[in-house]
Design a protein around this motif. Structure first.
Motif, PDB file in Angstrom:
ATOM      1  N   ALA A 130       0.849  -1.201   0.000  1.00  0.00           N
ATOM      2  CA  ALA A 130       0.000   0.000   0.000  1.00  0.00           C
ATOM      3  C   ALA A 130       0.881   1.246   0.000  1.00  0.00           C
TER       4      ALA A 130
ATOM      5  N   MET B 171      -6.728   0.791  -1.382  1.00  0.00           N
ATOM      6  CA  MET B 171      -5.516   0.183  -1.934  1.00  0.00           C
ATOM      7  C   MET B 171      -4.256   0.880  -1.431  1.00  0.00           C
TER       8      MET B 171
ATOM      9  N   ALA C 230       3.960  -6.367  -6.164  1.00  0.00           N
ATOM     10  CA  ALA C 230       2.854  -6.629  -5.236  1.00  0.00           C
ATOM     11  C   ALA C 230       2.921  -8.029  -4.638  1.00  0.00           C
TER      12      ALA C 230
ATOM     13  N   TRP D 205      -3.473  -3.077   1.929  1.00  0.00           N
ATOM     14  CA  TRP D 205      -3.515  -4.020   0.811  1.00  0.00           C
ATOM     15  C   TRP D 205      -3.711  -5.407   1.393  1.00  0.00           C
TER      16      TRP D 205
ATOM     17  N   ARG E  46      -7.716  -8.566  -5.844  1.00  0.00           N
ATOM     18  CA  ARG E  46      -6.398  -7.941  -5.995  1.00  0.00           C
ATOM     19  C   ARG E  46      -5.894  -7.955  -7.431  1.00  0.00           C
TER      20      ARG E  46
END
Length: 179
Positions: free
Chosen positions: A51, A81, A113, A85, A91
């Motif tokens: 995030a 977001m 991510a 996260w 996602r």
């Protein structure tokens, strides 16, 4: 920034390439003092690593959440977001939506991510070519952003609808990077 992002998002791939070349051709004006990014009002600090990274990627492009072009995500989702996260079945969809405006390829953003990537995934609305124009525009002055917005309108032949302004539906399906 909001008007610039909106106008650029109406350009197709060939128009984005021409617009990126135009933006890069504009003279870079040295700033008299270092730019200090203002804090977003009412913003909570990020609670997870990704995030925080996503928040900085957005801010690095000179955007706030409200300046991003329409990506098929609600403002509350975007705020969530950059705040937290959490694991979620959504996602992957969220990453495919934000990768393009940030100028990141899907495999690269998925790697950052720590999300598994599949070749079957495609950008939702905008591919990384849109974000390349945004990244090129970061050092522009306000007057240059206005000039670049006018060039985007000229290239896209976008018709001004006055008060009602439809959102771009993107050109991800036409991206030359995906077979």
């Amino acid at each position: 920034m909001r008007q610039f992002a909106y106008r650029v998002s109406h350009c197709g791939h060939s128009q984005l390439a021409a617009l990126e070349a135009f933006v890069r051709s504009l003279p870079r004006v040295a700033s008299p003092e270092p730019f200090v990014q203002p804090a977003w009002p009412g913003r909570r600090p990020a609670e997870t690593r990704f995030a925080a990274v996503l928040d900085e990627l957005i801010r690095n492009r000179g955007f706030g959440i409200r300046e991003l072009p329409f990506m098929g995500l609600s403002l509350s989702t975007l705020h969530g977001m950059v705040w937290r996260w959490d694991p979620s079945p959504h996602r992957r969809r969220q990453l495919t939506a934000v990768a393009g405006p940030l100028g990141w390829t899907l495999p690269d953003l998925f790697a950052v991510a720590d999300e598994p990537y599949s070749e079957r995934l495609r950008p939702m609305m905008h591919c990384h070519h849109l974000g390349r124009v945004f990244a090129a525009a970061v050092p522009l002055t306000t007057a240059q952003l206005i000039e670049a917005s006018e060039e985007a309108d000229r290239l896209s032949v976008r018709e001004d609808h006055g008060v009602w302004q439809p959102v771009s539906q993107g050109f991800a399906e036409e991206c030359p990077d995906f077979p």
